[in-house]
Scaffold this active site. Sequence first.
Site, PDB file in Angstrom:
ATOM      1  NE  ARG A  45      37.542  34.965  48.103  1.00 38.61           N
ATOM      2  CZ  ARG A  45      38.683  34.946  48.610  1.00 38.61           C
ATOM      3  NH1 ARG A  45      39.090  36.172  49.332  1.00 38.61           N
ATOM      4  NH2 ARG A  45      39.492  34.055  48.820  1.00 38.61           N
ATOM      5  CG  ASP A 102      35.116  33.548  37.747  1.00 35.06           C
ATOM      6  OD1 ASP A 102      35.017  32.487  37.859  1.00 35.06           O
ATOM      7  OD2 ASP A 102      36.163  34.124  38.618  1.00 35.06           O
ATOM      8  CG  ASP A 105      41.003  27.468  33.165  1.00 31.25           C
ATOM      9  OD1 ASP A 105      41.288  28.082  32.260  1.00 31.25           O
ATOM     10  OD2 ASP A 105      42.037  27.378  34.432  1.00 31.25           O
ATOM     11  CE  LYS A 133      41.559  31.542  31.403  1.00 34.67           C
ATOM     12  NZ  LYS A 133      42.851  31.424  32.470  1.00 34.67           N
ATOM     13  CG  PHE A 154      46.190  34.097  35.220  1.00 33.25           C
ATOM     14  CD1 PHE A 154      45.489  32.429  35.763  1.00 33.25           C
ATOM     15  CD2 PHE A 154      46.176  34.957  36.119  1.00 33.25           C
ATOM     16  CE1 PHE A 154      45.036  32.402  36.939  1.00 33.25           C
ATOM     17  CE2 PHE A 154      45.596  34.772  37.184  1.00 33.25           C
ATOM     18  CZ  PHE A 154      45.036  33.486  37.703  1.00 33.25           C
ATOM     19  CG  ASP A 161      41.900  36.153  42.580  1.00 34.80           C
ATOM     20  OD1 ASP A 161      41.069  35.567  42.116  1.00 34.80           O
ATOM     21  OD2 ASP A 161      42.627  35.755  43.354  1.00 34.80           O
ATOM     22  NE  ARG A 167      39.007  38.640  44.848  1.00 33.11           N
ATOM     23  CZ  ARG A 167      38.783  37.292  44.366  1.00 33.11           C
ATOM     24  NH1 ARG A 167      38.179  37.157  43.137  1.00 33.11           N
ATOM     25  NH2 ARG A 167      39.341  36.430  44.883  1.00 33.11           N
TER      26      ARG A 167
HETATM   27  P1  IMP Z   1      38.267  25.353  36.321  1.00 34.28           P
HETATM   28  O1  IMP Z   1      37.774  24.787  37.255  1.00 34.28           O
HETATM   29  O2  IMP Z   1      39.537  25.129  35.960  1.00 34.28           O
HETATM   30  O3  IMP Z   1      37.420  25.705  35.542  1.00 34.28           O
HETATM   31  O4  IMP Z   1      38.780  26.732  37.092  1.00 34.28           O
HETATM   32  C1  IMP Z   1      37.515  27.902  37.337  1.00 34.28           C
HETATM   33  C2  IMP Z   1      37.748  28.904  38.084  1.00 34.28           C
HETATM   34  O5  IMP Z   1      39.359  29.168  38.075  1.00 34.28           O
HETATM   35  C3  IMP Z   1      37.366  30.220  37.845  1.00 34.28           C
HETATM   36  O6  IMP Z   1      36.101  30.103  38.557  1.00 34.28           O
HETATM   37  C4  IMP Z   1      38.372  30.979  38.502  1.00 34.28           C
HETATM   38  O7  IMP Z   1      38.021  31.482  39.762  1.00 34.28           O
HETATM   39  C5  IMP Z   1      39.641  30.510  38.207  1.00 34.28           C
HETATM   40  N1  IMP Z   1      40.410  30.972  36.989  1.00 34.28           N
HETATM   41  C6  IMP Z   1      40.457  30.274  35.837  1.00 34.28           C
HETATM   42  N2  IMP Z   1      41.061  31.245  35.056  1.00 34.28           N
HETATM   43  C7  IMP Z   1      41.358  32.145  35.505  1.00 34.28           C
HETATM   44  C8  IMP Z   1      42.350  33.309  35.315  1.00 34.28           C
HETATM   45  O8  IMP Z   1      42.786  33.460  34.139  1.00 34.28           O
HETATM   46  N3  IMP Z   1      42.285  34.568  36.011  1.00 34.28           N
HETATM   47  C9  IMP Z   1      41.864  34.167  37.380  1.00 34.28           C
HETATM   48  N4  IMP Z   1      41.287  33.173  37.887  1.00 34.28           N
HETATM   49  C10 IMP Z   1      41.053  32.119  36.874  1.00 34.28           C
HETATM   50 MG    MG Z   2      35.834  30.940  40.598  1.00 41.21          MG
END
Ligand code: IMP
Ligand code: MG
Length: 179
Positions: A45, A102, A105, A133, A154, A161, A167
């Site tokens: 979302r 969004d 990470d 990040k 974070f 969110d 959000r």
């Molecule tokens: P990844 O699979 O670890 O790259 O995670 C990506 C997803 O984790 C993003 O699309 C976000 O929904 C969530 N996410 C990663 N970092 C944050 C943060 O700092 N705040 C909120 N959601 C996060």
């Molecule tokens: Mg996401």
Amino acid sequence: MSQRPYVIDQMISAKAIAARVEALAAEITTKFKDTDKLVVVGLLRGSFVFIADLVREIDLPVEVDFLEASSYGDSTTSSREVRILKDLRSGIEGRDVLVVEDIVDTGFTLSHVVGMLKARKPARLEVCALLDKPARREVPVQATWTGFEIPDEFVVGYGIDFAQRNRNLSYIGKVRFTD
Ligand code: IMP
Ligand code: MG
């Protein structure tokens, strides 16, 4: 975890986001200038605010679709298992696709989604992520366009969110626990 008291410190203002969105949309418009229609795929979302602003600045015929992949649950630690909770409504074979995320990470979500969508043989597939990040990356994946590189904090706001809150903030802020 979500019960711990925290405050939100502004990191990126609404004005800075708007300026960056405009610049990203200009680059996207240039890249896809010969398309008959760009399929803009928002990852639910967290990308819903970003995609709403971004598509209004893209000067091309656009179709909007959404995909939901599971990631975090209600915590601040990443899950390695990526599941598709909601798939696209339309086929993308032979089409021009822009995936809008969004935050990148660890990279697990984006690499899984991109791999899955590329298997459907789009003509072109590019990725626009609002935030990156890089310090947290575990899977080598890179968006074509990134709005802002941020440190390992974070963040919330502008669609993003923490435990389904915040959000609706117009800016991006970092969560700071106060206990
Ligand atoms: P990844 O699979 O670890 O790259 O995670 C990506 C997803 O984790 C993003 O699309 C976000 O929904 C969530 N996410 C990663 N970092 C944050 C943060 O700092 N705040 C909120 N959601 C996060
Ligand atoms: Mg996401």
